[in-house]
Design an enzyme around this catalytic site. Structure first.
Site, PDB file in Angstrom:
ATOM      1  N   LYS A  10      32.205   4.018 -42.688  1.00  0.00           N
ATOM      2  CA  LYS A  10      32.197   5.220 -41.454  1.00  0.00           C
ATOM      3  C   LYS A  10      31.080   5.607 -40.905  1.00  0.00           C
ATOM      4  O   LYS A  10      29.633   5.046 -41.830  1.00  0.00           O
ATOM      5  CB  LYS A  10      33.124   6.640 -41.864  1.00  0.00           C
ATOM      6  CG  LYS A  10      34.023   6.406 -42.275  1.00  0.00           C
ATOM      7  CD  LYS A  10      35.027   7.805 -42.574  1.00  0.00           C
ATOM      8  CE  LYS A  10      36.706   7.191 -42.406  1.00  0.00           C
ATOM      9  NZ  LYS A  10      37.339   8.838 -42.291  1.00  0.00           N
ATOM     10  N   TYR A  50      43.056   7.803 -33.609  1.00  0.00           N
ATOM     11  CA  TYR A  50      43.406   8.636 -34.728  1.00  0.00           C
ATOM     12  C   TYR A  50      43.925   9.557 -33.737  1.00  0.00           C
ATOM     13  O   TYR A  50      44.224  11.292 -34.324  1.00  0.00           O
ATOM     14  CB  TYR A  50      41.823   9.635 -34.843  1.00  0.00           C
ATOM     15  CG  TYR A  50      41.345   8.942 -35.891  1.00  0.00           C
ATOM     16  CD1 TYR A  50      40.967   8.685 -37.354  1.00  0.00           C
ATOM     17  CD2 TYR A  50      39.748   8.571 -35.472  1.00  0.00           C
ATOM     18  CE1 TYR A  50      40.831   8.019 -38.657  1.00  0.00           C
ATOM     19  CE2 TYR A  50      39.115   8.177 -36.903  1.00  0.00           C
ATOM     20  CZ  TYR A  50      39.538   8.101 -38.036  1.00  0.00           C
ATOM     21  OH  TYR A  50      38.636   7.410 -38.945  1.00  0.00           O
ATOM     22  N   ASN A 113      33.746  11.434 -45.124  1.00  0.00           N
ATOM     23  CA  ASN A 113      33.885  10.837 -46.275  1.00  0.00           C
ATOM     24  C   ASN A 113      33.379   9.162 -46.392  1.00  0.00           C
ATOM     25  O   ASN A 113      34.750   9.274 -47.041  1.00  0.00           O
ATOM     26  CB  ASN A 113      35.665  11.200 -46.650  1.00  0.00           C
ATOM     27  CG  ASN A 113      36.743  10.522 -45.527  1.00  0.00           C
ATOM     28  OD1 ASN A 113      36.330  10.013 -44.515  1.00  0.00           O
ATOM     29  ND2 ASN A 113      37.523  10.851 -45.881  1.00  0.00           N
ATOM     30  N   HIS A 116      37.743   4.799 -44.777  1.00  0.00           N
ATOM     31  CA  HIS A 116      38.617   4.991 -44.558  1.00  0.00           C
ATOM     32  C   HIS A 116      39.986   3.943 -45.038  1.00  0.00           C
ATOM     33  O   HIS A 116      39.901   2.758 -45.426  1.00  0.00           O
ATOM     34  CB  HIS A 116      39.323   4.202 -42.412  1.00  0.00           C
ATOM     35  CG  HIS A 116      40.498   4.516 -42.092  1.00  0.00           C
ATOM     36  ND1 HIS A 116      41.769   5.323 -42.118  1.00  0.00           N
ATOM     37  CD2 HIS A 116      41.863   3.422 -42.229  1.00  0.00           C
ATOM     38  CE1 HIS A 116      42.715   5.182 -41.549  1.00  0.00           C
ATOM     39  NE2 HIS A 116      42.655   3.623 -42.051  1.00  0.00           N
ATOM     40  N   GLU A 127      46.835  -1.097 -37.768  1.00  0.00           N
ATOM     41  CA  GLU A 127      45.445  -0.787 -37.662  1.00  0.00           C
ATOM     42  C   GLU A 127      44.649  -1.915 -37.822  1.00  0.00           C
ATOM     43  O   GLU A 127      43.571  -2.089 -37.005  1.00  0.00           O
ATOM     44  CB  GLU A 127      45.045  -0.188 -38.968  1.00  0.00           C
ATOM     45  CG  GLU A 127      45.304   1.758 -38.764  1.00  0.00           C
ATOM     46  CD  GLU A 127      44.936   2.880 -39.863  1.00  0.00           C
ATOM     47  OE1 GLU A 127      45.375   4.022 -40.090  1.00  0.00           O
ATOM     48  OE2 GLU A 127      44.882   1.810 -40.978  1.00  0.00           O
TER      49      GLU A 127
END
Ligand code: CMP
Length: 138
Positions: A10, A50, A113, A116, A127
């Protein structure tokens, strides 16, 4: 059984210079990279990726974060890929993540965080197909 999961490094982890270290942890843990891309999500991409979270209070923050800089996306192959990868990255909140996990080592906080990891084989396939065409998977 050999199967696949999908991951993104990310924007926080990219900004903090952790791409190489994270890919090293991933391949050392036995995952084979079968697709890899350095890209930046548009607002439309992030909202679609998302969509499952669109009613959550953090949705706007999540889209803002995931579009603010480049990401690395990848499809990874290993026996038991989804569960083994989630164990490697640790819990969503890095403050609760086990020692040695990627989020414990590299994540900033629960919203930023670092990585993913798909939560099921079905979502891994969805995905992966969102980010890669068949010709980009080896
Ligand atoms: P991930 O599990 O990869 O996908 C959903 C993301 O939403 C999650 O990582 C975090 O980046 C973000 N997220 C989850 N819970 C929260 C929260 N309570 N506050 C802010 N962001 C969150």
């Amino acid at each position: 059984m050999t199967n696949r999961t999908f991951t993104m490094i990310k924007p926080d982890a990219v900004e903090n210079g952790h791409i190489g270290a994270i890919l090293e942890k991933v391949t050392s843990a036995g995952f084979k990279i079968v697709a890899l891309k350095y890209t930046q999500l548009s607002r439309r991409d992030a909202e679609a990726f998302y969509a499952i979270h669109k009613e959550r209070p953090f949705f706007g923050e999540l889209v803002q974060f995931m579009t603010r800089g480049p990401i690395v996306s990848a499809i990874l192959e290993k026996d038991n890929a989804v569960d083994d990868f989630r164990a490697l990255i640790g819990t969503t909140n890095p403050a609760e993540a086990a020692e040695g996990t990627i989020r414990k080592l590299f994540a900033t906080n629960i919203s930023e965080n670092a990585v993913h990891g798909s939560d099921s084989d079905e979502n891994a396939a969805i995905e992966g197909a969102f980010h890669f065409s068949g010709r980009e998977i080896y």
